[in-house]
Design a protein around this motif. Sequence first.
Motif, PDB file in Angstrom:
ATOM      1  N   LEU A   1       4.849  -3.187  -8.462  1.00 53.16           N
ATOM      2  CA  LEU A   1       5.100  -2.382  -7.279  1.00 53.16           C
ATOM      3  C   LEU A   1       6.442  -2.711  -6.663  1.00 53.16           C
ATOM      4  O   LEU A   1       7.159  -1.831  -6.218  1.00 53.16           O
ATOM      5  N   TYR A   2       6.762  -3.974  -6.620  1.00 54.23           N
ATOM      6  CA  TYR A   2       7.959  -4.411  -5.915  1.00 54.23           C
ATOM      7  C   TYR A   2       8.890  -5.111  -6.861  1.00 54.23           C
ATOM      8  O   TYR A   2       8.570  -6.188  -7.334  1.00 54.23           O
ATOM      9  N   PRO A   3      10.018  -4.603  -7.109  1.00 54.10           N
ATOM     10  CA  PRO A   3      10.973  -5.420  -7.848  1.00 54.10           C
ATOM     11  C   PRO A   3      11.849  -6.183  -6.854  1.00 54.10           C
ATOM     12  O   PRO A   3      12.919  -5.732  -6.491  1.00 54.10           O
ATOM     13  N   THR A   4      11.355  -7.258  -6.327  1.00 56.80           N
ATOM     14  CA  THR A   4      12.206  -8.012  -5.413  1.00 56.80           C
ATOM     15  C   THR A   4      12.739  -9.250  -6.128  1.00 56.80           C
ATOM     16  O   THR A   4      12.331  -9.588  -7.230  1.00 56.80           O
TER      17      THR A   4
ATOM     18  N   LEU B   1       0.835  -1.204   0.000  1.00 55.12           N
ATOM     19  CA  LEU B   1       0.000   0.000   0.000  1.00 55.12           C
ATOM     20  C   LEU B   1       0.866   1.249   0.000  1.00 55.12           C
ATOM     21  O   LEU B   1       0.499   2.271  -0.572  1.00 55.12           O
ATOM     22  N   ASP B   2       2.004   1.140   0.649  1.00 55.67           N
ATOM     23  CA  ASP B   2       2.949   2.253   0.611  1.00 55.67           C
ATOM     24  C   ASP B   2       3.302   2.609  -0.815  1.00 55.67           C
ATOM     25  O   ASP B   2       3.312   3.776  -1.199  1.00 55.67           O
ATOM     26  N   VAL B   3       3.583   1.586  -1.570  1.00 56.04           N
ATOM     27  CA  VAL B   3       4.016   1.830  -2.944  1.00 56.04           C
ATOM     28  C   VAL B   3       2.855   2.363  -3.758  1.00 56.04           C
ATOM     29  O   VAL B   3       3.025   3.249  -4.601  1.00 56.04           O
TER      30      VAL B   3
END
Lengths: 143, 1373
Positions: free
Chosen positions: A62-65, A37-39
Amino acid sequence: MIVCVAVVGHNNNPLYLQSFIDDDNTLKFHYIVHCSLDVIEEKVSNSKRAGVNLNETFLGLLYPTEDYKVYGYMSNTKIKFVLVTTDQDSRDADVRNFFRRLHAAYVDAASNPFHVPGKKITSAVFAERVGNIVKSFGAPAPA
Amino acid sequence: MATPPLPQPAVAKKSPERLIVAIEDVNDLWESIRGNLEARVPFKKASLNNKARNLVLVDKLVVEFVQTTDARLRRGLPGEQSLLSYGFRRPYAWLIVVTCDDLDEYKNLLKPRLKTIVQAEDHEWFIVFVSKATTDSAVKISKRVYSRIEGDFSSKKRERCCKVDLHGPDTSVWEEIELKIVECIRYSLDRRVQYYEEEVRKLSENRFMPAWNFCNFFTVKESLAFMFEMANLREDALREYDELEQIYSETVNAPHANTSAFGGLDAGDDCAALLDGTRKPVSQFAADGTVREFDFRQYLFSRQASLLFNLLRPAEVSGRGHSFIILFAKILTQHEKDLPFCMREIWVITACLALVKATSRRFSAAIVTPDTVKDFYRLQGDLYSYARTKLMRLADLIGYGHNIETSPCNSAALSMLPWPRPAVWPALPPDISRVQAKEQISPPKLSEGLGRLRKQLSLSPTVLLREANRRRASLSVGNLAEMLDLSRLSLKESPAADAADSAPAPLPPSTLPDEPISGAHSSSPEVLQKQNSIEPPMKLPEVQAAAEHALLTSISDETLRMALSSVEGFEDFFLELTRAAADNFHRSWRKRHGVVLDGEVAAVHYRRGALDAAAKLYEKVCALYGSEGWHALLVQVLPRLSECQKKLSDWAGYLSSCIKLLSLDPGPISNEDRSSIQAEIVKLAHGGLPVPVSLDVSTLITFAARGGPPLELCEGDPGTLMVTVWSGFPDDIIMDSLSLTLVTTFTADEGTKVVKSVDAPVLQPGKNRVLMTLPPQKPGSYVLGVLTGHIGQVKLRSHTYCTTSAASSKGGPPDSDDYLSNEKPLRTVLEVAKPRALVEIKPAITKGLLFGEPQWVGLIVRPLNYSLEGARVHISTGPNLQFLSDQTALLEVSKPLLAEANAPSSTDIDGMKTFHNMLENGDSLNTDDNVNGILDYDTDMPQHLLMKDGSVELPDWARMVASVLWVQVKADSDDTLCSHFSGDPHLSSPPPSPKKVPLMSPDSQIKGLTTASSANGPHATADSLHESLQHGTTGQGHVLPNGSLVSRFGMKTLKVKMEFGVSRSRLYERTIALQFTHPFRISTRIVSRGNDGRFLLQITLNSQLAAAVTIQSANLLLQPGFAHVNNHEGHPTPAWLLPLSVSASSECALLFAIRSDPVTAKDGDSDHRSGSGAGHQRQVSCLNIHYKVSGNHEAGVQAPVTDSVANSESYLKFSSSFHLKMPVLEQLVAVGMLPVPSQCPRVGQQVVFQWRVERLKEGWAASQQQESTEKTFLPRAHSDQGSEDLYYELKANEEYWMIAGRRKGFISLPQSVGSRIVLSMACVPLVAGHVHPPALRLVNIGRAHVSRSPAGPHLVCILPPAPCSALCIRKII
């Protein structure tokens, strides 16, 4: 492979969260979705800088992990849809399509007169429908 | 294609490359101008063309002046090195410094030399002519020489000369030289860039040729980049590197790429060199003839980073670095088998930290936008948390897993991250002590107390033991398993992973499919046990020890090695990373990330016993999760927080945490746990708390007023308020007390009132109804405020009240979240009205009540929108009104008919409607039994109420409707009536007094019948009686000419007092005036009279009642001296007239034939004269009437109150007495007015009126009056013999007449019949118009004895005065 699908309300409260792996540890997905949600907020509030079209509901990756990917989608009523997948390369179009269908399913669920807006979605039909959407993810969209 | 050697930039990198300007010092003048030139370096305003051939202003262009004799330049001369590899380092401008002060010398020596220099090479040059001339002639010569040089070397296109006057004042020449230098550089740069680009293009075209070598391409490309960098065109340089990286990736990922060594096997390679381009000499690439990916990618990134740093863009380095690390980690994963153990993790940690360190050192928030700042910190946080994740993985691997909090955050990071998969698991270290140390690590104790609510989450993707042994087994037996790709048991299909530290790991179900595949060679521990002969599987401590040993020996980064060498070191390092990540996230947009990591910091604090710090951080995390409703996550943190608070004796916080735990979704916490939490709260509340604690339980207890309109109360009234309370406690909870605040709306003082519940309630789980006692309130609207409950020393406050009953109808607690909160109206629960009239009591009937009879008096009690529940009416009476204090009163519904008859008003009708609605539907406002009470009641029949001491209580049904209370009263006739009447000499009609027939009123309270008496003398005549009745002016004025009887004597008062409201605190008082009357008003008249003494008496009965009255019988008892003619015993004539029905307010008359009876008259006279009171009764005539009133009290008609046994044949009796006087039978004197002159008199003109007085009967006329005039002041008449003096008086209005003569006097009249006398009187009229003429009265003769004939005119016409003038001629003389 999709490991988790979540619907988050406009007050950032979880409406629906379902993991699709045989693991009773769904809490980590709660964490992932919650933090994503932050992103989402970051993307939405800085839409100009990030180059996101305001009218575009799909928020992209959202997350490039290293291990998993998180995609986001936000309806114009600020309902957020989050998808956690372990596929390292999924096509953007597939994800978009997935979210569109998920959104449609949510709209149907929210239109249920017995659904209290802002409350968790408990409809079994919705869960089943989400399951189907997840299963058909990546498959060519039905004509 | 030949492979040129790679450049050797090692030296150059250390000192940044500079553009070289070569100085050709022809005349050894360099030193004299060197200072001036070098002072201008770096050039401020250099404009160069970038790669896209756009002019770019480069500030701080650094150049280095190198003399051509310098060895460095010599080395770089053409031919020694390839142009490609070294060309970019050659001078970009040649500065030829000359001087000459002789033309010939120039021509002969200098010019050829210059020509040689200029043409020697294809480079950009220009000539600086230095003039050292001081004298004028020298200056002239030098000028001439210079112009010659200009002519020889400069062209129109390009100026290539400039002149420096060493002794001249002009300093602008240096600027010119600078510009010239820059111009040369620009030209050189353009040419060289073009050349290199051409080369790059050529090489790119051949990229897919088999013989193509990346190194060549790299050399050219990097040379170009270097060149740009030297020219301060760093953007272009960066672009070159970006392209280089891209092409490299393509080359590496190409399907037919030759698989050269990946690298990373050198010592120290595990320590990331992504910012250190110098660690590996790139010449090594050349030596190998190929590029090692591991080193090369890092080198490329380091170059990019250094360019970006020079461009002052450290934030971009962070961003690129983060992506690079992730990408590189993936690449490392691909090559994991070839790399040292855990190389990837170590590399990532070191890379992240190095990147963070380098970027944060160079980052300055002042020069970038706030958004960039936030993004930068976000990246720093990402990097830290990435490093943290990898550190946790390593720690878990070597057995520090117990020290890692099993939070969702860590679980998410680790459980999806695979274990390291080296080709071979590291072997056991030689010393066993490590293994023993690992064995001694005991798993952490399970949390007690609320901590058990936390879920133990897995931190590892799968069982470490199995992973490790598989790698080992692969050496001997596991090859098959490897081939069967057991590795697909990766995170995706990994089963519910058990805690990594559970040594005898239960067999995960998903290992079962392995067995049919791998048969006996399954890698499950049990199967492995059977393979002891081949190689015993490692136990977990062994695995961990092996890993630790391998790591500690391989890690080159000192910090990391220290961190992993002990648990404490790890915790410190872990804490540092976590805290740094959290701090950075807090500075960015990602608050959630930051707060969650704060929770991880708190976990470390907690483990170390720093509970205070831990609690503070946990509170933040709980607030975050709680505010957004992530209860599943909250359950993981809240128990820990509560434990901290409990240990810190922060009881308020602890209880608050317990409350929060209870208010979570029921899912994560079992009912037993919830109950135990509640028990804990109650236990603490009733003891164990040092100070009272106030808790907000808004999430747990919600409340609402009941639906529908607000409760309406009147000002000053207490009441009760029903409040619905939803309890979220799992069990019944016993409150000591429960109170609620009411908040006024729209008032200035904004006061809040506290109301308490009726009794100490026990709140059951779910819905409860609590009754609140409302003390009297001020007027205004109230909304619910805060609900407060007390349990021991704990005060529970709830602010949440729901306004809609949507959720409550489903039985659950109302929504506590603020959906549609903006639209939520403030619902008023209580309306307290302003002071107003609450009840009205007025009489149903105020007049027409019968004297002396028990009468119903109706009191209309009308509540004005106010409940009269329990009201009591108290009645007391005024004087002369009798009221039985213990009687049976009647109460009935006020009928509209009655209401209309009295005072129609809308409220009555409303009241009736309300009442009827109540009857038909029942009323939700009231409790059921009350409704039943109403339904039982028949509205047609009045209810009997027993009155005690003048008080009666209203029944329940009457509390909202207008009702009529009927009470009995009886008015006594005033005793004073008699005296008043007797004081009047003329009024002969005494007030009638009703008398009850004894049969009807056995308990008659009438003590004495008021009788009228007349003081008139027996000689009074019927005429005089009649006259007095007609005019009535001399009496006290009770009978008015209009005939209506408004006697104040009939007014009685009734005091009504009503106590009502709650606990009868309100009082209503009113005095009600009632007018009592007799049924008839009688008047008498002599209708006809005969000469024989008989006459006909007409008695007119005016009905005073509003209903028809039936006169059954009438009886006239005559006084002495009179007798009935027909001996009818006093019945009226004709007899058939009776019974007679008299309509309301109408009149009738009865006729009686009467004669005078001298026999009885004498007795009466004697009695009267003797003055004895015994015969007084007989001096009056009495009319007795038996009558009946038809109609009842409800119709406003007053029949006397009857007993139930009374029959309808009973009649009332009315008697009235009056006095009859003897009729006048003869007249003594006649007075007649003689006609006035026919001509109308005028004002001021004298008129003579004449009266003739004639004696009609012989004798003394005046003597008859003697008796009556004894006391008067009249002078006695002087009587001569044979004549009588009559006293006369002329009466005239003095405003009209002026009388000329004696007004009063005596006239002498002879006694003989027919004697007459004429009296003349001159009068002067004073006003014009018709006026009464003066009248003559004979005072001492009764009026009845004077005959007026002829009668005088009533009015005389008086003309206005004649116009008075001397000139006027009288018309008539």
